[in-house]
Design a protein around this motif. Structure first.
Motif, short mmCIF file in Angstrom:
data_model
loop_
_atom_site.label_atom_id
_atom_site.label_comp_id
_atom_site.label_asym_id
_atom_site.label_seq_id
_atom_site.Cartn_x
_atom_site.Cartn_y
_atom_site.Cartn_z
N PRO A 3 30.28 37.92 32.69
CA PRO A 3 30.49 39.35 32.26
C PRO A 3 29.18 40.04 32.69
CG PRO A 3 31.15 38.17 30.55
CD PRO A 3 30.48 37.11 31.47
N SER A 4 27.89 39.66 32.57
CA SER A 4 26.60 40.41 32.83
C SER A 4 26.79 40.73 34.42
CB SER A 4 25.59 39.51 32.49
OG SER A 4 25.17 38.18 33.28
N VAL A 5 27.30 40.03 35.25
CA VAL A 5 27.28 40.26 36.77
C VAL A 5 28.11 41.18 36.82
CG1 VAL A 5 28.00 39.54 39.00
CG2 VAL A 5 26.92 37.81 37.48
N ALA A 22 45.13 36.69 29.64
CA ALA A 22 44.61 35.88 28.57
C ALA A 22 44.32 34.55 29.20
CB ALA A 22 45.46 35.74 27.45
N CYS A 23 42.87 33.96 28.88
CA CYS A 23 42.60 32.52 29.27
C CYS A 23 41.53 32.40 28.42
CB CYS A 23 42.10 32.62 30.81
SG CYS A 23 40.46 33.65 30.97
N HIS A 27 38.25 35.99 25.52
CA HIS A 27 37.61 36.39 24.23
C HIS A 27 36.00 37.03 24.47
CE1 HIS A 27 37.39 36.90 19.98
NE2 HIS A 27 36.20 36.23 20.06
N SER A 28 35.34 36.15 25.61
CA SER A 28 34.11 36.40 25.74
C SER A 28 34.03 37.87 26.48
CB SER A 28 33.33 35.47 26.51
OG SER A 28 31.93 36.02 26.84
N TRP A 29 34.84 38.06 27.47
CA TRP A 29 35.06 39.19 28.22
C TRP A 29 35.39 40.34 27.29
CZ3 TRP A 29 33.87 40.68 33.17
CH2 TRP A 29 33.73 39.35 33.84
N ALA A 39 38.67 49.45 26.07
CA ALA A 39 39.42 48.82 25.23
C ALA A 39 40.20 47.88 25.82
CB ALA A 39 40.44 49.93 24.84
N PRO A 40 39.63 46.67 25.70
CA PRO A 40 40.23 45.44 26.35
C PRO A 40 41.78 45.07 25.96
CG PRO A 40 38.78 44.71 25.37
CD PRO A 40 38.64 46.02 25.10
N LYS A 41 42.72 44.65 26.78
CA LYS A 41 43.94 44.22 26.31
C LYS A 41 44.35 42.82 27.09
CE LYS A 41 44.55 48.03 24.12
NZ LYS A 41 44.67 47.86 22.54
N SER A 42 44.52 41.83 26.26
CA SER A 42 44.92 40.78 26.93
C SER A 42 46.44 40.59 27.15
CB SER A 42 44.48 39.50 25.90
OG SER A 42 43.03 39.36 25.80
#
Length: 50
Positions: A3-5, A22-23, A27-29, A39-42
């Motif tokens: 994610p830092s990239v 969803a993978c 969760h980390s992302w 607002a992330p949505k899986s």
């Protein structure tokens, strides 16, 4: 890719709803995106195939 990239680009856009499959890493992302005011949505992969 970590994610830092992508964090530099995602930090420079206004808060948005971001959909992702969803993978194991989602969760980390999601935590990273939430820290950047997004607002992330899986989405389940079977729902994406339809």
């Amino acid at each position: 890719m970590s994610p830092s990239v992508y964090g530099i680009d995602l930090a420079n856009i206004p808060p948005a709803i971001i959909g992702m499959e969803a993978c194991g890493a989602s969760h980390s992302w999601a935590r990273e995106l939430t820290n950047l005011s997004h607002a992330p949505k899986s989405i389940l992969c079977c729902a994406m195939a339809s």
